[in-house]
Write a protein that holds these residues in place. Structure first.
Motif, short mmCIF file in Angstrom:
data_model
loop_
_atom_site.label_atom_id
_atom_site.label_comp_id
_atom_site.label_asym_id
_atom_site.label_seq_id
_atom_site.Cartn_x
_atom_site.Cartn_y
_atom_site.Cartn_z
N ALA A 1 -3.64 11.20 5.55
CA ALA A 1 -4.10 10.34 4.45
C ALA A 1 -3.22 10.46 3.20
O ALA A 1 -3.21 9.56 2.36
N LEU A 2 -2.46 11.56 3.06
CA LEU A 2 -1.60 11.74 1.89
C LEU A 2 -0.15 11.32 2.14
O LEU A 2 0.70 11.51 1.29
N ASP A 3 0.11 10.76 3.29
CA ASP A 3 1.46 10.37 3.71
C ASP A 3 1.69 8.90 3.39
O ASP A 3 0.95 8.04 3.86
N MET A 4 2.71 8.60 2.60
CA MET A 4 2.92 7.21 2.19
C MET A 4 3.23 6.30 3.37
O MET A 4 2.88 5.12 3.36
N ILE A 5 3.89 6.83 4.42
CA ILE A 5 4.17 5.95 5.55
C ILE A 5 3.02 5.91 6.56
O ILE A 5 3.17 5.34 7.64
N SER A 6 1.87 6.46 6.17
CA SER A 6 0.68 6.25 7.00
C SER A 6 0.35 4.77 7.09
O SER A 6 -0.30 4.33 8.05
N VAL A 7 0.82 3.99 6.12
CA VAL A 7 0.59 2.54 6.15
C VAL A 7 1.19 1.91 7.41
O VAL A 7 0.66 0.91 7.92
N ASN B 1 0.82 -1.21 0.00
CA ASN B 1 0.00 0.00 0.00
C ASN B 1 0.85 1.27 0.00
O ASN B 1 0.37 2.34 -0.38
N LEU B 2 2.12 1.14 0.41
CA LEU B 2 3.02 2.28 0.38
C LEU B 2 3.21 2.76 -1.06
O LEU B 2 3.19 3.96 -1.34
N ASP B 3 3.38 1.83 -1.99
CA ASP B 3 3.56 2.19 -3.39
C ASP B 3 2.32 2.87 -3.96
O ASP B 3 2.42 3.77 -4.80
N LYS B 4 1.16 2.46 -3.50
CA LYS B 4 -0.08 3.07 -3.99
C LYS B 4 -0.19 4.53 -3.58
O LYS B 4 -0.76 5.35 -4.29
N LEU B 5 0.38 4.86 -2.41
CA LEU B 5 0.30 6.23 -1.90
C LEU B 5 1.46 7.11 -2.38
O LEU B 5 1.39 8.33 -2.30
N ALA B 6 2.53 6.48 -2.85
CA ALA B 6 3.76 7.22 -3.14
C ALA B 6 3.55 8.35 -4.13
O ALA B 6 4.10 9.45 -3.96
N SER B 7 2.73 8.14 -5.15
CA SER B 7 2.54 9.17 -6.17
C SER B 7 1.73 10.35 -5.65
O SER B 7 1.80 11.45 -6.21
N ARG B 8 0.98 10.15 -4.59
CA ARG B 8 0.14 11.22 -4.02
C ARG B 8 0.85 11.98 -2.92
O ARG B 8 0.39 13.05 -2.50
N ASP B 9 1.95 11.45 -2.42
CA ASP B 9 2.64 12.05 -1.28
C ASP B 9 3.42 13.28 -1.74
O ASP B 9 4.31 13.18 -2.58
N PRO B 10 3.13 14.46 -1.19
CA PRO B 10 3.80 15.69 -1.64
C PRO B 10 5.17 15.92 -1.01
O PRO B 10 5.83 16.89 -1.35
N ILE B 11 5.58 15.05 -0.10
CA ILE B 11 6.81 15.30 0.66
C ILE B 11 7.84 14.19 0.51
O ILE B 11 9.00 14.43 0.18
N LEU B 12 7.42 12.95 0.77
CA LEU B 12 8.38 11.84 0.87
C LEU B 12 8.63 11.16 -0.47
O LEU B 12 7.78 11.17 -1.36
#
Length: 298
Positions: A238-244, A185-196
């Protein structure tokens, strides 16, 4: 509903990330950026800063007019274990003191790659032991953001293993808990994360672990024995990839019937708390932390 300011910050961060064309900060760039960012969100008025050595570990006391001298929040800053300092996170730590009504002891633990694992956790445990000589564990809460949130959990695991009395509560702000970064799920969020950047996380993990197993529970505390911990508050954006990581931790604790309060904030980026009084959601999240901690002081 997310504030207009949160949308503006998100757009600005995405624009800055797009300019970098997928290239994460170098180590020195990241350190400099975090120090500059910290200066943009300074301490609230009437905040007192007092340097102190906690058995050789550099720290500072942060007091506000609301600080109860009998309550202490031990704070570990973020920065992927390789950046961040007392200075960069002084504003965040002072707002934590204000929200919790406690004194904050902010820990300047050693950073990788100059000081890889286990230097950081050695420093946090030492600071806690130093505190125990001055107050009861029931008067201490732990708190940290990002890598500092990971250090909160890793420190709790180490204190438990060493059979030391545990603090009354722990606060994990957007914690980095799994340095393997293998959660799909980290990869799914990666493109939306504005920081990491995932590549940046990988590099930082390698610098910190220095060829040791990334699944070592004191490096990636998500793999540790999570039973018997004090109540934890876990806040993620919710936009943080490490929220997983925070989600996985909360789910595991709930399955074990351990005490955890989990909050996922819509439209929020990694450690939005950093923006302080300039962002309504940062103020609200700090208020939630204060409410949580104050229900567990003894």
């Amino acid at each position: 509903m997310p504030s207009i300011k949160s949308h503006l910050y998100k757009v600005g961060l995405l624009w800055m990330k797009a300019k970098r064309k997928g290239r994460p900060f170098t180590l020195q760039e990241g350190r400099l950026w975090l120090e500059k960012a910290g200066r943009k969100f300074p301490v609230p008025p009437s905040t007192s800063i007092t340097p102190v050595s906690a058995q050789g570990v550099p720290c500072e006391w942060i007091d506000t007019p609301l600080s109860n001298t009998h309550k202490v929040t031990l704070f570990f800053h973020g920065g992927a274990y390789a950046a961040g300092s007392l200075h960069s996170h002084r504003g965040l730590a002072s707002r934590l003191a204000r929200a919790t009504g406690s004194r904050v002891l902010s820990v300047d633990y050693r950073l990788a790659p100059e000081h890889p694992f286990p230097a950081a956790i050695s420093d946090t445990v030492t600071a806690y032991q130093w505190l125990l000589k001055q107050c009861n564990a029931s008067q201490i809460a732990l708190a940290g953001d990002s890598a500092g949130g990971g250090l909160v959990l890793a420190t709790l695991l180490k204190l438990k293993e060493d059979q030391l009395e545990l603090p009354t509560a722990g606060v994990l702000i957007c914690p980095w808990l799994d340095l393997t970064s293998q959660n799909p799920n980290l990869d799914k969020l990666a493109s939306r994360d504005p920081i990491l950047y995932k590549s940046g996380l990988h590099r930082a993990a390698q610098m910190y672990a220095k060829k040791q197993d990334l699944k070592n529970p004191y490096i990636s505390p998500l793999f540790g024995n999570l039973s018997g911990l004090p109540p934890l508050l876990v806040q993620v954006g919710a936009l943080d990839m490490i929220s997983v990581d925070g989600i996985a931790l909360a789910n595991r604790l709930k399955e074990m019937n351990e005490r955890v309060q989990f909050e996922q904030w819509k439209n929020m980026v990694h450690v939005w708390h950093f923006l302080g009084d300039k962002l309504p959601e940062a103020t609200q999240a700090m208020e939630r932390i204060g409410q949580f901690v104050n229900t567990h002081w003894h």
